[in-house]
Design a protein around this motif. Structure first.
Motif, PDB file in Angstrom:
ATOM      1  N   GLY A  83      16.627  43.971  48.859  1.00  0.00           N
ATOM      2  CA  GLY A  83      16.342  43.056  49.836  1.00  0.00           C
ATOM      3  C   GLY A  83      16.848  41.736  49.311  1.00  0.00           C
ATOM      4  O   GLY A  83      18.344  41.771  49.100  1.00  0.00           O
ATOM      5  N   PRO A  84      16.284  40.703  49.475  1.00  0.00           N
ATOM      6  CA  PRO A  84      16.975  39.422  49.081  1.00  0.00           C
ATOM      7  C   PRO A  84      17.167  39.163  47.436  1.00  0.00           C
ATOM      8  O   PRO A  84      17.461  38.245  46.905  1.00  0.00           O
ATOM      9  N   ASN A  85      16.536  39.991  46.740  1.00  0.00           N
ATOM     10  CA  ASN A  85      16.492  40.169  45.227  1.00  0.00           C
ATOM     11  C   ASN A  85      17.696  40.687  44.808  1.00  0.00           C
ATOM     12  O   ASN A  85      17.870  41.961  44.874  1.00  0.00           O
ATOM     13  N   VAL A  86      18.153  39.863  43.900  1.00  0.00           N
ATOM     14  CA  VAL A  86      19.525  40.455  43.223  1.00  0.00           C
ATOM     15  C   VAL A  86      19.503  40.404  41.744  1.00  0.00           C
ATOM     16  O   VAL A  86      18.826  39.415  41.382  1.00  0.00           O
ATOM     17  N   VAL A  87      19.960  41.461  41.090  1.00  0.00           N
ATOM     18  CA  VAL A  87      20.049  41.365  39.611  1.00  0.00           C
ATOM     19  C   VAL A  87      21.693  41.661  39.293  1.00  0.00           C
ATOM     20  O   VAL A  87      22.240  42.682  39.684  1.00  0.00           O
ATOM     21  N   LEU A  88      21.982  40.748  38.466  1.00  0.00           N
ATOM     22  CA  LEU A  88      23.435  41.045  37.959  1.00  0.00           C
ATOM     23  C   LEU A  88      23.070  41.529  36.453  1.00  0.00           C
ATOM     24  O   LEU A  88      22.931  40.883  35.592  1.00  0.00           O
ATOM     25  N   SER A  89      23.544  42.869  36.329  1.00  0.00           N
ATOM     26  CA  SER A  89      23.222  43.198  34.969  1.00  0.00           C
ATOM     27  C   SER A  89      24.527  43.460  34.173  1.00  0.00           C
ATOM     28  O   SER A  89      24.459  43.918  33.121  1.00  0.00           O
ATOM     29  N   SER A  90      25.830  43.016  34.646  1.00  0.00           N
ATOM     30  CA  SER A  90      26.862  43.066  34.107  1.00  0.00           C
ATOM     31  C   SER A  90      27.739  42.086  34.562  1.00  0.00           C
ATOM     32  O   SER A  90      28.632  42.284  34.941  1.00  0.00           O
ATOM     33  N   VAL A  91      27.455  40.554  34.051  1.00  0.00           N
ATOM     34  CA  VAL A  91      28.016  39.469  34.495  1.00  0.00           C
ATOM     35  C   VAL A  91      29.508  39.353  34.230  1.00  0.00           C
ATOM     36  O   VAL A  91      30.345  38.952  34.835  1.00  0.00           O
ATOM     37  N   ALA A  92      29.854  39.831  32.782  1.00  0.00           N
ATOM     38  CA  ALA A  92      31.109  39.915  32.668  1.00  0.00           C
ATOM     39  C   ALA A  92      32.248  40.695  33.387  1.00  0.00           C
ATOM     40  O   ALA A  92      33.407  40.330  33.678  1.00  0.00           O
ATOM     41  N   ASP A  93      31.613  41.911  33.789  1.00  0.00           N
ATOM     42  CA  ASP A  93      32.371  42.672  34.550  1.00  0.00           C
ATOM     43  C   ASP A  93      32.716  42.120  35.749  1.00  0.00           C
ATOM     44  O   ASP A  93      33.581  42.202  36.620  1.00  0.00           O
ATOM     45  N   LEU A  94      31.520  41.688  36.329  1.00  0.00           N
ATOM     46  CA  LEU A  94      31.506  40.842  37.734  1.00  0.00           C
ATOM     47  C   LEU A  94      32.646  39.681  37.698  1.00  0.00           C
ATOM     48  O   LEU A  94      33.210  39.478  38.617  1.00  0.00           O
ATOM     49  N   GLN A  95      32.415  38.869  36.721  1.00  0.00           N
ATOM     50  CA  GLN A  95      33.564  37.759  36.531  1.00  0.00           C
ATOM     51  C   GLN A  95      34.942  38.393  36.204  1.00  0.00           C
ATOM     52  O   GLN A  95      35.712  37.501  36.887  1.00  0.00           O
ATOM     53  N   ARG A  96      35.180  39.438  35.657  1.00  0.00           N
ATOM     54  CA  ARG A  96      36.566  39.975  35.867  1.00  0.00           C
ATOM     55  C   ARG A  96      36.841  40.164  37.114  1.00  0.00           C
ATOM     56  O   ARG A  96      38.258  39.982  37.397  1.00  0.00           O
ATOM     57  N   LEU A  97      36.023  40.478  37.952  1.00  0.00           N
ATOM     58  CA  LEU A  97      36.460  40.928  39.429  1.00  0.00           C
ATOM     59  C   LEU A  97      36.696  39.523  40.204  1.00  0.00           C
ATOM     60  O   LEU A  97      37.601  39.415  40.929  1.00  0.00           O
ATOM     61  N   ALA A  98      35.549  38.816  40.311  1.00  0.00           N
ATOM     62  CA  ALA A  98      35.440  37.452  41.041  1.00  0.00           C
ATOM     63  C   ALA A  98      36.414  36.476  40.507  1.00  0.00           C
ATOM     64  O   ALA A  98      37.001  35.644  41.276  1.00  0.00           O
ATOM     65  N   LYS A  99      36.799  36.511  39.165  1.00  0.00           N
ATOM     66  CA  LYS A  99      37.717  35.384  38.527  1.00  0.00           C
ATOM     67  C   LYS A  99      37.315  33.964  39.263  1.00  0.00           C
ATOM     68  O   LYS A  99      38.005  33.290  39.785  1.00  0.00           O
ATOM     69  N   PRO A 100      36.069  33.726  38.764  1.00  0.00           N
ATOM     70  CA  PRO A 100      35.728  32.462  39.283  1.00  0.00           C
ATOM     71  C   PRO A 100      36.596  31.226  38.655  1.00  0.00           C
ATOM     72  O   PRO A 100      37.126  31.228  38.011  1.00  0.00           O
ATOM     73  N   ASN A 101      36.482  30.270  39.560  1.00  0.00           N
ATOM     74  CA  ASN A 101      37.432  29.174  39.368  1.00  0.00           C
ATOM     75  C   ASN A 101      36.878  27.794  39.627  1.00  0.00           C
ATOM     76  O   ASN A 101      36.461  27.777  40.975  1.00  0.00           O
ATOM     77  N   PRO A 102      36.875  26.933  38.666  1.00  0.00           N
ATOM     78  CA  PRO A 102      36.077  25.726  38.927  1.00  0.00           C
ATOM     79  C   PRO A 102      36.502  25.183  40.466  1.00  0.00           C
ATOM     80  O   PRO A 102      35.778  24.357  40.948  1.00  0.00           O
ATOM     81  N   LEU A 103      37.925  25.181  40.468  1.00  0.00           N
ATOM     82  CA  LEU A 103      38.479  24.372  41.624  1.00  0.00           C
ATOM     83  C   LEU A 103      38.009  25.023  42.896  1.00  0.00           C
ATOM     84  O   LEU A 103      38.555  24.489  44.056  1.00  0.00           O
ATOM     85  N   ILE A 104      37.493  26.219  42.947  1.00  0.00           N
ATOM     86  CA  ILE A 104      36.856  26.471  44.148  1.00  0.00           C
ATOM     87  C   ILE A 104      35.405  26.888  44.395  1.00  0.00           C
ATOM     88  O   ILE A 104      34.899  26.450  45.302  1.00  0.00           O
ATOM     89  N   ASP A 105      34.779  27.177  42.818  1.00  0.00           N
ATOM     90  CA  ASP A 105      33.440  27.562  43.020  1.00  0.00           C
ATOM     91  C   ASP A 105      32.332  26.399  42.550  1.00  0.00           C
ATOM     92  O   ASP A 105      31.365  26.568  42.685  1.00  0.00           O
ATOM     93  N   ASP A 106      33.128  25.421  41.811  1.00  0.00           N
ATOM     94  CA  ASP A 106      32.214  24.299  41.457  1.00  0.00           C
ATOM     95  C   ASP A 106      31.833  23.321  42.236  1.00  0.00           C
ATOM     96  O   ASP A 106      32.671  22.860  42.738  1.00  0.00           O
ATOM     97  N   LYS A 107      30.364  23.111  42.441  1.00  0.00           N
ATOM     98  CA  LYS A 107      30.213  22.082  43.334  1.00  0.00           C
ATOM     99  C   LYS A 107      30.507  20.574  42.730  1.00  0.00           C
ATOM    100  O   LYS A 107      30.844  19.860  43.573  1.00  0.00           O
ATOM    101  N   ALA A 108      30.465  20.429  41.411  1.00  0.00           N
ATOM    102  CA  ALA A 108      30.451  19.274  40.917  1.00  0.00           C
ATOM    103  C   ALA A 108      32.041  18.871  40.639  1.00  0.00           C
ATOM    104  O   ALA A 108      32.118  17.690  40.833  1.00  0.00           O
ATOM    105  N   VAL A 109      32.782  19.674  40.725  1.00  0.00           N
ATOM    106  CA  VAL A 109      34.225  19.165  40.552  1.00  0.00           C
ATOM    107  C   VAL A 109      34.964  18.541  41.648  1.00  0.00           C
ATOM    108  O   VAL A 109      34.566  18.903  42.911  1.00  0.00           O
TER     109      VAL A 109
END
Lengths: 232, 232
Positions: free
Chosen positions: B206-232
């Motif tokens: 439902g609306p509840n999410v658990v991320l049990s393997s953040v490192a794996d997810l990061q390898r996929l998502a390749k987060p980037n402050p210049l896209i994902d950070d609100k503050a930048v």
DNA sequence: CGCGAGCTTGAGCCCCATCAACGGGAGTGG
DNA sequence: CCACTCCCGTTGATGGGGCTCAAGCTCGCG
């Protein structure tokens, strides 16, 4: 800086209403420089040290992630870029490179922020310019998400025609490779999109375009001021 | 307006540094109103008569063309919308509707422009707010053009997790239908995207999410402050 | 218990990206 | 003046990501 260039800069919306002494201060701190084609001016992630203003030529703003690269917009004479980053004293979200040989005015960020604090007319102009940038980005987003590639090209051609006086004959402002990137498609697909538009009276011969059936093209493109008009 | 609400508004970045008397003037001209869910507040193409500030709830900005509709962004408490149109005294480029029951402060456009002219601290705050809006739109554009649907979802989940303290457990801030629109995909595709992310440790109930393997997810998502950070 | 809304799953299709090959024009060097 | 090469643009073949349509599922609610 040459006198006619100075007058040219002075006439830009951003500086038009500025106090004389303040404008002179700003220009004293600024650099006006000519760059060859395909020179990278800024790199996303770097600190914003200068405000850039294109006086001649054309600059491409682009961004990259994970190996891909996209074109965000083309800046033409009279246009500024990196204004938001300069005002926030933040890092660039986009990179920039010259598309052709270009003449560019660079004003140190510190000087821009100083003038912004001290000169009310300038700060008002800045806000209007920034609001235009924002609205331009909103329109680009709508164009991209709401229209297909063919529709984007059709709307763009109608816009170019309108900006050239609505004669139905004009030259593309960029080579097709660049136009494709600007429209968010590959060169191959742009080529196919031109072919698709042939039955709608679009005759493209190299950079020269003739629209022989504007009404048909409009029926396809469904142009909308809230997406296509620069002034709105 | 209740005293605690007034204090709340006063604390927003936009008003924090404003002169007391000016702030009182603005608030005297303003309306604070509660709207039920799914009420349309503004229509694209209409004149911008008010600046809107969300104090509770959530507002969806959207746009339509040729029968399709897209979600541009969600505005959460503390956020403003339609600032650029108000400053330019122009028409709205986007429509807005409440996503849930929401409490919204409406300041007449004329009053905003007046305060902008007269109050230096306010005009500086406005510029910073507008710069943030612009940069937010640039990031949204990059997100959309550079990443696939699955990548956008992955990056978004990581961002929600971060904003919730990085515990790996959080609730989605919107229903999935809305989240899909926000990510620029259909509900069906969002559902499939969640399924695709299951091997990367994303457990959605439902609306509840658990991320049990953040490192794996990061390898996929390749987060980037210049896209994902609100503050930048 | 029955119903409806939100979500999920499946099948088919369309748009567009990718890869590859080809043609033609500009510039270069012989 | 011609041959060569390089680059741009075009065209074709193929595949994938995402949309559409349709059906089933689950949960909350009357």
């Amino acid at each position: 800086m040459r006198a006619d260039e100075l007058a040219n800069v002075r006439g830009l919306q951003l500086f038009r209403d500025m106090d004389d002494a303040r404008f002179a201060d700003l220009m004293r701190a600024a650099y006006l420089q000519t760059f060859p084609p395909h020179v990278q001016l800024i790199q996303e992630g770097d600190r914003a040290d200068f405000l850039f203003i294109v006086t001649e030529g054309c600059v491409e703003l682009f961004a990259a992630w994970n190996g891909h690269e996209i074109t965000m917009m083309m800046v033409e004479p009279g246009g500024t870029f990196i204004l938001a980053a300069v005002l926030k004293d933040a890092v660039h979200l986009m990179s920039a490179r010259t598309a052709v040989k270009s003449r560019i005015l660079m004003i140190p960020a510190e000087a821009v922020r100083g003038a912004f604090e001290r000169d009310d007319a300038f700060s008002r102009s800045i806000v209007l310019e920034l609001a235009d940038c924002y609205r331009g980005m909103v329109k680009a987003q709508k164009d991209l998400k709401l229209r297909s590639g063919v529709e984007r090209l059709a709307a763009r051609l109608l816009r170019y025609d309108r900006e050239h006086g609505g004669t139905g004959t004009f030259s593309l402002p960029h080579d097709k490779r660049t136009l494709a990137a600007l429209l968010g498609m590959t060169p191959e697909n742009l080529s196919r999109a031109f072919a698709t538009l042939r039955p709608y009276g679009v005759e493209a011969d190299g950079p020269n375009v003739v629209l022989s059936s504007v009404a048909d093209l409009q029926r396809l493109a469904k142009p909308n001021p809230l997406i296509d008009d620069k002034a709105v």
